[in-house]
Design a protein around this motif. Sequence first.
Motif, mmCIF file in Angstrom:
data_model
loop_
_atom_site.group_PDB
_atom_site.id
_atom_site.type_symbol
_atom_site.label_atom_id
_atom_site.label_comp_id
_atom_site.label_asym_id
_atom_site.label_seq_id
_atom_site.Cartn_x
_atom_site.Cartn_y
_atom_site.Cartn_z
ATOM 1 N N ALA A 92 0.869 -1.342 0.007
ATOM 2 C CA ALA A 92 0.040 -0.012 -0.072
ATOM 3 C C ALA A 92 0.704 1.088 0.144
ATOM 4 N N GLY A 93 2.222 1.189 -0.456
ATOM 5 C CA GLY A 93 2.987 2.331 -0.672
ATOM 6 C C GLY A 93 3.795 2.632 0.600
ATOM 7 N N ARG A 94 4.186 1.695 1.403
ATOM 8 C CA ARG A 94 4.931 2.080 2.607
ATOM 9 C C ARG A 94 6.298 2.727 2.272
ATOM 10 N N LEU A 95 6.812 2.652 1.186
ATOM 11 C CA LEU A 95 8.095 3.042 0.731
ATOM 12 C C LEU A 95 7.741 4.121 -0.546
ATOM 13 N N ALA A 96 7.011 3.568 -1.513
ATOM 14 C CA ALA A 96 6.587 4.210 -2.860
ATOM 15 C C ALA A 96 6.228 5.734 -2.515
ATOM 16 N N VAL A 97 5.393 5.939 -1.508
ATOM 17 C CA VAL A 97 4.906 7.374 -1.326
ATOM 18 C C VAL A 97 5.781 8.231 -0.578
ATOM 19 N N PRO A 98 6.435 7.733 0.326
ATOM 20 C CA PRO A 98 7.617 8.534 0.995
ATOM 21 C C PRO A 98 8.748 8.847 -0.252
ATOM 22 N N PHE A 99 9.035 7.943 -1.027
ATOM 23 C CA PHE A 99 9.978 8.212 -2.259
ATOM 24 C C PHE A 99 9.237 9.479 -3.058
ATOM 25 N N ALA A 100 7.941 9.250 -3.294
ATOM 26 C CA ALA A 100 7.688 10.427 -4.066
ATOM 27 C C ALA A 100 7.314 11.694 -3.459
ATOM 28 N N ARG A 101 7.122 11.710 -1.987
ATOM 29 C CA ARG A 101 7.279 12.781 -1.369
ATOM 30 C C ARG A 101 8.617 13.768 -1.446
#
Length: 297
Positions: A92-101
């Motif tokens: 659910a984006g545990r890493l992907a969303v922080p990367f995008a941020r």
Amino acid sequence: MHTPSGISLPVVPAALATVLPSRYDREREPAPGAGIRIKSDTLPGLESVSPADEGSVWLHDALLGPHSADIVRYLSLARSTGGPVLDLGSGAGRLAVPFARHGFAVEAVDRDASALERLEGWARRIGPQVAGLVVTHRADLTELRLEGSYRLAILAGAMVTAVPPAHRPELLREVASHLETGGALALDYTAHQLPGLIAEPRRTWAFQVPRFDGIDEWVVARQVFDLPSMSERITYYTARTGKISTERVVLTTDKWIVDPERLAAELHSAGLHIEGRRRHRIDDRTESVLLVCRTDD
């Protein structure tokens, strides 16, 4: 981590009594090698599945939460490689969303459609700049076919142990062929000492899930290693008690035990060399290993 001498074991609800080992007795200490743990300070393996339903989100996040420090390590690596970043088994984006941020373009790959929907929703709630940097791709890692090129690919949360060994070489070749010159593949896994597995092929955890919605949730997690097949199965027996009733849920995840020498040979065959290796001791028989691999250009 085994229960230290002198510490009382938690009082688990009667709804879970049938799945507790007979030696689980609050009035006496467990026998040597019993493997009873009282808190989820190591990740037994739920990283290879997404929450089965909204009720399972709490358990999923409770197990993954203690391991969120890996976000810092992977972000640091991304700053040295640059993007785009390929997040394999993103959930659910545990890493992907922080990367995008942090400004990295990310392609998030997962087999679970609902997990990817949660990822996209999270990114949208943060704002259009973050949502615009995330692309999702629904696929099983055993059948992965990529179209883009990447500066960094990650198999985080021991995701490599969820890939059957027969399919792992093909996955590594596919990823390596889509890394740009100087690009990197980073992955982590749990390394077990063989004598420890032979001595204790069955292990049990019991812990309470931290919830803030009025539900009391307890879990017994039973882990079984099968050495002939180099595999392990973890079953989570959950009891969730609300004001009116108790709900019982069972979740199961299967993983494969990683042979470090075999994995190194597979990476080499895929055109990758191990540039860095970081170890973190979990207990006297188990450690977490992080590998950073570079293309052979």
